[in-house]
Every structure is written in structure tokens, then in C-alpha cells.
Design a protein around this motif. Sequence first.
Motif, PDB file in Angstrom:
ATOM      1  N   CYS A  30       0.861  -1.181   0.000  1.00  0.00           N
ATOM      2  CA  CYS A  30       0.000   0.000   0.000  1.00  0.00           C
ATOM      3  C   CYS A  30       0.896   1.229   0.000  1.00  0.00           C
ATOM      4  CB  CYS A  30      -0.916   0.014   1.222  1.00  0.00           C
ATOM      5  SG  CYS A  30      -1.992   1.492   1.246  1.00  0.00           S
ATOM      6  N   TRP A  32       0.095   4.255   1.031  1.00  0.00           N
ATOM      7  CA  TRP A  32      -0.229   5.187   2.113  1.00  0.00           C
ATOM      8  C   TRP A  32       0.238   4.635   3.456  1.00  0.00           C
ATOM      9  CZ3 TRP A  32      -5.902   6.880   0.613  1.00  0.00           C
ATOM     10  CH2 TRP A  32      -5.822   7.714  -0.512  1.00  0.00           C
ATOM     11  N   CYS A  34      -1.452   5.170   6.838  1.00  0.00           N
ATOM     12  CA  CYS A  34      -2.445   5.588   7.821  1.00  0.00           C
ATOM     13  C   CYS A  34      -2.030   5.095   9.220  1.00  0.00           C
ATOM     14  CB  CYS A  34      -3.814   5.017   7.480  1.00  0.00           C
ATOM     15  SG  CYS A  34      -4.324   5.373   5.785  1.00  0.00           S
ATOM     16  N   CYS A  37      -3.825   1.984  10.527  1.00  0.00           N
ATOM     17  CA  CYS A  37      -3.893   0.821   9.624  1.00  0.00           C
ATOM     18  C   CYS A  37      -4.035  -0.481  10.415  1.00  0.00           C
ATOM     19  CB  CYS A  37      -2.644   0.751   8.747  1.00  0.00           C
ATOM     20  SG  CYS A  37      -2.746  -0.564   7.526  1.00  0.00           S
ATOM     21  N   ILE A  43       1.698  -3.406   4.301  1.00  0.00           N
ATOM     22  CA  ILE A  43       2.043  -2.144   3.646  1.00  0.00           C
ATOM     23  C   ILE A  43       3.254  -2.295   2.722  1.00  0.00           C
ATOM     24  CG2 ILE A  43       2.940   0.165   4.078  1.00  0.00           C
ATOM     25  CD1 ILE A  43       1.012   0.410   6.405  1.00  0.00           C
ATOM     26  N   GLY A  75      -3.790  -4.011   2.796  1.00  0.00           N
ATOM     27  CA  GLY A  75      -3.086  -3.488   1.649  1.00  0.00           C
ATOM     28  C   GLY A  75      -4.019  -2.753   0.684  1.00  0.00           C
ATOM     29  N   ALA A 102      -8.893   1.883  -1.101  1.00  0.00           N
ATOM     30  CA  ALA A 102      -8.869   3.251  -0.586  1.00  0.00           C
ATOM     31  C   ALA A 102      -8.994   4.261  -1.716  1.00  0.00           C
ATOM     32  CB  ALA A 102      -7.588   3.499   0.210  1.00  0.00           C
ATOM     33  N   LYS A 124     -11.925   8.317   3.848  1.00  0.00           N
ATOM     34  CA  LYS A 124     -11.264   8.396   5.149  1.00  0.00           C
ATOM     35  C   LYS A 124     -11.634   9.622   5.955  1.00  0.00           C
ATOM     36  CE  LYS A 124      -7.425   5.446   3.914  1.00  0.00           C
ATOM     37  NZ  LYS A 124      -7.765   4.383   4.898  1.00  0.00           N
TER      38      LYS A 124
HETATM   39  S1  SF4 Z   1      -5.465   1.745   6.238  1.00  0.00           S
HETATM   40 FE1  SF4 Z   1      -5.606   1.077   4.077  1.00  0.00          FE
HETATM   41  S2  SF4 Z   1      -4.896   2.849   2.870  1.00  0.00           S
HETATM   42 FE2  SF4 Z   1      -4.201   3.174   4.993  1.00  0.00          FE
HETATM   43  S3  SF4 Z   1      -2.104   2.306   5.071  1.00  0.00           S
HETATM   44 FE3  SF4 Z   1      -3.523   0.670   5.730  1.00  0.00          FE
HETATM   45  S4  SF4 Z   1      -3.971  -0.479   3.862  1.00  0.00           S
HETATM   46 FE4  SF4 Z   1      -3.115   1.505   3.206  1.00  0.00          FE
END
Ligand code: SF4
Length: 199
Positions: A30, A32, A34, A37, A43, A75, A102, A124
Amino acid sequence: MHALRVGGLTPLTTIDFPGRLAAVVFCQGCPWRCGYCHNPQLIAAGAAPERPWQAVLDFLARRRGLLDGVVFSGGEPTLQAALPEALREVRAMGFETALHTAGMYPERLAAVLPLLDWVGLDIKAPAQHYDAITATPGSADAVQRSLDLLLASGVEHECRTTWHAGLFSREELDRLGDGLKARGVRRWQVQECRQGQRQ
Ligand code: SF4
């Protein structure tokens, strides 16, 4: 082309693909970061796959007639160029398909929408809070384009928001929901962060 990089597999879920008995394939990687997460081990895009994609196909072949569908989660599944082919393979086996995303890659989402029966799209936050949550500059705009594409596609969907008062206010959450409804979103689910998931 490389096969889908798989970070894990849940053999059976009754809640991740509404109305269907499904397996969940967790896709590795991923872009991002967050703070809340729930799958941080997914990730790193370059991490070694937890199992080969072929092992997932072999598992699904044994579940024909027992499962309705397969959820691609993460992910971020749309990070991987192998996603469209993986969706085609799963559909060819007779399963319905769902995507948890996302929404950071609208063009890639558009490419796979014809291969999907259901999409769960993370919304989000209000746009002004996005970058603080994702730790990624400019992250809100792509999600708005993804939402437009999803709504225009007619694919069954749900928007999901992870919320805690430390992220943004309850009033902003209510306005976010009103805005989604005004745009045509019919299902919106709010999930409260647990204490340990707070940023
Ligand atoms: S919550 Fe979703 S978009 Fe954010 S880091 Fe985790 S997997 Fe990625």
C-alpha cells in the motif's frame, strides 16, 4: 507479468461481501501510511508473499459450490498490475468478486470495475484532513475521482469511514455523510477506531 502478491487468505467470511459467503485475499503493498492501519504488515510492497497466487487458485478450486465470491482486500489491491488478471481468473472459476480499496488509483479502479460485483470504498475523511491521516500529500483528490467513477459504474458498493474524535470532529463526520448521500451513495458505514488504533 508477475502474479498477484498475496499477504494472506481468510478462507471464509460472512461480513466482507454483503449477502455472499466469501474468501478474502489480502494483497501485499500500500502506498499510504495511515496511523490506524489494521494490517500494517501488508504495507511493504516488496515483502515476500505469504503464499503463491497459484495456491489461492488451488484453494478456490476446492471451494467451488461452497463459496459465492472472493474479496480482494489489502493493503491496496489496485497497487498491483496483476489484479485485473487475478479477477478474471477468479470469475472464470464461477465466483463473484469484490474489492476493498482506498481509491488512490482511479484509472486502475476504472479498469477493474467491469470485473467486480461489489466495491467497498474507503472515504477516510473530509478532504482537508486526508493528508494528515494517510501521511501522503495530495491524497484526497484521487479518492473523489474514484468515487465519481464508482457511482457512474452502477456497481453495487458501500463507502466506509474509520472515525475517532482525534481524527476530525463529529460535526465534520455528519457533514461528510450528508455529502456522500447527496452525491448518490446509498450505503455508508462508519467504523470507530479502537483506542490502540488512534493516530
Ligand atoms: S489503512 Fe488502508 S490505505 Fe491506509 S495504510 Fe492501511 S492499507 Fe493503506
